[in-house]
Every structure is written in C-alpha cells, then in structure tokens.
Motif scaffolding. Structure first.
Motif, PDB file in Angstrom:
ATOM      1  N   MET A   1      94.743  13.492 -22.146  1.00 21.80           N
ATOM      2  CA  MET A   1      94.676  14.776 -22.844  1.00 21.80           C
ATOM      3  C   MET A   1      95.541  14.711 -24.098  1.00 21.80           C
ATOM      4  O   MET A   1      96.560  14.019 -24.136  1.00 21.80           O
ATOM      5  CB  MET A   1      95.167  15.887 -21.912  1.00 21.80           C
ATOM      6  N   ALA A   2      95.153  15.430 -25.116  1.00 20.73           N
ATOM      7  CA  ALA A   2      95.897  15.440 -26.376  1.00 20.73           C
ATOM      8  C   ALA A   2      97.291  16.025 -26.158  1.00 20.73           C
ATOM      9  O   ALA A   2      97.535  16.766 -25.206  1.00 20.73           O
ATOM     10  CB  ALA A   2      95.148  16.278 -27.410  1.00 20.73           C
ATOM     11  N   SER A   3      98.210  15.689 -27.059  1.00 20.21           N
ATOM     12  CA  SER A   3      99.545  16.272 -27.002  1.00 20.21           C
ATOM     13  C   SER A   3      99.442  17.773 -27.259  1.00 20.21           C
ATOM     14  O   SER A   3      98.705  18.220 -28.136  1.00 20.21           O
ATOM     15  CB  SER A   3     100.448  15.626 -28.054  1.00 20.21           C
ATOM     16  N   ILE A   4     100.183  18.539 -26.472  1.00 19.69           N
ATOM     17  CA  ILE A   4     100.169  19.990 -26.589  1.00 19.69           C
ATOM     18  C   ILE A   4     101.596  20.487 -26.780  1.00 19.69           C
ATOM     19  O   ILE A   4     102.518  20.037 -26.096  1.00 19.69           O
ATOM     20  CB  ILE A   4      99.539  20.641 -25.346  1.00 19.69           C
ATOM     21  N   ILE A   5     101.761  21.406 -27.717  1.00 23.17           N
ATOM     22  CA  ILE A   5     103.052  22.046 -27.949  1.00 23.17           C
ATOM     23  C   ILE A   5     102.908  23.535 -27.663  1.00 23.17           C
ATOM     24  O   ILE A   5     101.939  24.172 -28.090  1.00 23.17           O
ATOM     25  CB  ILE A   5     103.540  21.850 -29.394  1.00 23.17           C
ATOM     26  N   LEU A   6     103.863  24.090 -26.932  1.00 20.55           N
ATOM     27  CA  LEU A   6     103.934  25.530 -26.734  1.00 20.55           C
ATOM     28  C   LEU A   6     104.923  26.081 -27.757  1.00 20.55           C
ATOM     29  O   LEU A   6     106.105  25.746 -27.731  1.00 20.55           O
ATOM     30  CB  LEU A   6     104.389  25.870 -25.316  1.00 20.55           C
ATOM     31  N   ALA A   7     104.424  26.921 -28.661  1.00 15.06           N
ATOM     32  CA  ALA A   7     105.267  27.448 -29.742  1.00 15.06           C
ATOM     33  C   ALA A   7     105.999  28.709 -29.280  1.00 15.06           C
ATOM     34  O   ALA A   7     105.915  29.770 -29.899  1.00 15.06           O
ATOM     35  CB  ALA A   7     104.413  27.741 -30.975  1.00 15.06           C
ATOM     36  N   SER A   8     106.697  28.592 -28.146  1.00 15.81           N
ATOM     37  CA  SER A   8     107.388  29.744 -27.570  1.00 15.81           C
ATOM     38  C   SER A   8     108.554  29.266 -26.719  1.00 15.81           C
ATOM     39  O   SER A   8     108.432  28.273 -25.999  1.00 15.81           O
ATOM     40  CB  SER A   8     106.423  30.562 -26.705  1.00 15.81           C
ATOM     41  N   ALA A   9     109.653  30.008 -26.782  1.00 16.07           N
ATOM     42  CA  ALA A   9     110.820  29.685 -25.953  1.00 16.07           C
ATOM     43  C   ALA A   9     110.770  30.413 -24.611  1.00 16.07           C
ATOM     44  O   ALA A   9     111.675  30.264 -23.791  1.00 16.07           O
ATOM     45  CB  ALA A   9     112.096  30.066 -26.700  1.00 16.07           C
ATOM     46  N   SER A  10     109.712  31.185 -24.372  1.00 15.82           N
ATOM     47  CA  SER A  10     109.622  31.989 -23.158  1.00 15.82           C
ATOM     48  C   SER A  10     109.500  31.117 -21.907  1.00 15.82           C
ATOM     49  O   SER A  10     108.533  30.363 -21.770  1.00 15.82           O
ATOM     50  CB  SER A  10     108.409  32.917 -23.240  1.00 15.82           C
ATOM     51  N   PRO A  11     110.448  31.224 -20.987  1.00 16.27           N
ATOM     52  CA  PRO A  11     110.325  30.455 -19.735  1.00 16.27           C
ATOM     53  C   PRO A  11     109.125  30.900 -18.915  1.00 16.27           C
ATOM     54  O   PRO A  11     108.530  30.110 -18.186  1.00 16.27           O
ATOM     55  CB  PRO A  11     111.639  30.744 -18.997  1.00 16.27           C
ATOM     56  N   ARG A  12     108.727  32.157 -19.056  1.00 19.81           N
ATOM     57  CA  ARG A  12     107.571  32.646 -18.290  1.00 19.81           C
ATOM     58  C   ARG A  12     106.278  31.992 -18.767  1.00 19.81           C
ATOM     59  O   ARG A  12     105.420  31.633 -17.964  1.00 19.81           O
ATOM     60  CB  ARG A  12     107.495  34.175 -18.410  1.00 19.81           C
ATOM     61  N   ARG A  13     106.138  31.808 -20.088  1.00 19.32           N
ATOM     62  CA  ARG A  13     104.938  31.138 -20.601  1.00 19.32           C
ATOM     63  C   ARG A  13     104.922  29.672 -20.174  1.00 19.32           C
ATOM     64  O   ARG A  13     103.865  29.128 -19.850  1.00 19.32           O
ATOM     65  CB  ARG A  13     104.871  31.280 -22.125  1.00 19.32           C
ATOM     66  N   SER A  14     106.074  29.038 -20.174  1.00 18.14           N
ATOM     67  CA  SER A  14     106.146  27.648 -19.720  1.00 18.14           C
ATOM     68  C   SER A  14     105.721  27.524 -18.261  1.00 18.14           C
ATOM     69  O   SER A  14     104.950  26.635 -17.893  1.00 18.14           O
ATOM     70  CB  SER A  14     107.570  27.105 -19.890  1.00 18.14           C
ATOM     71  N   GLU A  15     106.189  28.449 -17.425  1.00 16.74           N
ATOM     72  CA  GLU A  15     105.830  28.416 -16.003  1.00 16.74           C
ATOM     73  C   GLU A  15     104.332  28.613 -15.799  1.00 16.74           C
ATOM     74  O   GLU A  15     103.718  27.959 -14.946  1.00 16.74           O
ATOM     75  CB  GLU A  15     106.616  29.497 -15.251  1.00 16.74           C
ATOM     76  N   LEU A  16     103.732  29.502 -16.586  1.00 16.33           N
ATOM     77  CA  LEU A  16     102.297  29.745 -16.452  1.00 16.33           C
ATOM     78  C   LEU A  16     101.480  28.527 -16.882  1.00 16.33           C
ATOM     79  O   LEU A  16     100.490  28.172 -16.227  1.00 16.33           O
ATOM     80  CB  LEU A  16     101.891  30.974 -17.279  1.00 16.33           C
ATOM     81  N   LEU A  17     101.891  27.873 -17.976  1.00 13.45           N
ATOM     82  CA  LEU A  17     101.177  26.657 -18.397  1.00 13.45           C
ATOM     83  C   LEU A  17     101.306  25.561 -17.354  1.00 13.45           C
ATOM     84  O   LEU A  17     100.346  24.844 -17.057  1.00 13.45           O
ATOM     85  CB  LEU A  17     101.733  26.169 -19.740  1.00 13.45           C
TER      86      LEU A  17
END
Length: 200
Positions: A1-17
């Motif tokens: 899979m391609a490299s993916i960056i999450l443009a957010s510091a939110s721990p909740r968004r990281s957990e969902l991804l």
C-alpha cells in the motif's frame, strides 16, 4: 500500500485509522482555522479538511495525505473547543436536552489532487444536571474537544440518540475514509492480515 500520512495530531483519529488496519505516519498540518464571514459550517469543515491534507501533501510528493475536521453545530452556530472550564460548562448547558449536528469532513490529497466527503450526524443529549456538567468539566475531558464533549469517553453517557456515523462523531468517518482510499487505488482490506496464511 502507498505511504499514508495523517495530517492530524488527534489521538482519536489515529486510533480510528488503526482500527481499520491502515499503516500511517502522523504529520499535523498548520492551517488557519478561522471561519470566513458567512461561511456555512458544512463548507467550513470541508475547507479545513482539504486545507490540512493539501498543506502536508505539498511537501510530500507521491504520498497519500488524509486531513479531517470536526465541528459541533447547534442551530447553525459552530461550537468550537472551549477556551476554559467555564466555557465548557456553558456549552454543555446549551447542548443539554437538545439535538445538535456533528459535521466531520475527511479529505484525501495526493500531490495537488484532493477528494473530500462531509458526514453530518445528529446527536441528541438527554437533560443534564448542573452537578454532572460541573463534574465532567472538572475531569478535563472537554478541553480539547469540539462542542466540549467526547462521545468515546465519559461524555458518552450524555447521548440519548444518534442518527448517522458514530466514528464521524469521534473524529473520522471510517466508511468515507475507506471509500476515498479505495477510489485512490488503495483499498484498506488489501493490507489486512490473513490468519489462515500465517497459521500454515
């Protein structure tokens, strides 16, 4: 899979991804989050999600960048993150016994291309007592949250009804995020582990 960056510091968004099996790095975007005069809340959240994704994408060629933004809206007014405990209490008193909208946008950028979706969820609070609002504000949980509450935390006991996407209320609509990645040629399921293969 391609490299993916999450443009957010939110721990909740990281957990969902992480929940849907996406491997990614985090690079918070620095964008101006001031609403424009007369800007509808739905346009505002979509613009910010796109701005965040494109801001990081500009310095990361060939990488997929996810941006997201969430606003809590009551009677057309955006209720942002509280500046202090008193503001959190006032916001929660306003939401008590009322139905509000949670608008969450997700955007996927690659170089100068960007696709986005907006998800609107209706959330109804039961009537809250002043004592429990004060106790919740004292917990500190409302302080970094749009609308002064987190549905995935202690604030979950305030919600009597939800119509729409739970994950969008937390901060990232999973169905739409997966659809954007699939449309870009990177369905999330392709990176899921195969327990049958690993067991042989």
């Amino acid at each position: 899979m391609a490299s993916i960056i999450l443009a957010s510091a939110s721990p909740r968004r990281s957990e969902l991804l992480q929940q849907i099996g996406v491997t990614f790095s985090v690079q918070p975007a620095d964008v101006d989050e001031t609403p424009r005069p007369g800007e509808p809340p739905e346009h505002y959240v979509e613009r910010l999600a796109r701005d965040k994704a494109l801001a990081v994408s500009g310095s990361s060629p060939g990488v997929l960048v996810l941006g997201s933004d969430t606003s809590v809206v009551l009677n057309g007014v955006i209720l942002g993150k509280p500046a202090n405990r008193d503001e959190a209490v006032e916001t929660l008193l306003t939401l008590s016994g009322a139905t509000h909208q949670v608008m969450t946008a997700v955007a996927l950028a690659e170089d100068d291309r960007c696709q986005s979706r907006v998800v609107i969820t209706e959330v109804t609070f039961r009537s809250l007592s002043r004592a429990e609002i004060e106790a919740y504000a004292a917990s500190g949980e409302p302080m970094d949250k749009a609308g002064s509450y987190g549905i995935q935390g202690l604030g979950g006991i305030f919600v009597s009804k939800l119509r729409g996407s739970y994950s969008a209320v937390v901060g990232l609509p999973l169905l739409e995020t997966a659809a954007l990645l699939a449309d870009a040629g990177h369905p999330v399921w392709e990176s899921w582990p195969n327990s049958l293969e690993s067991g042989t």
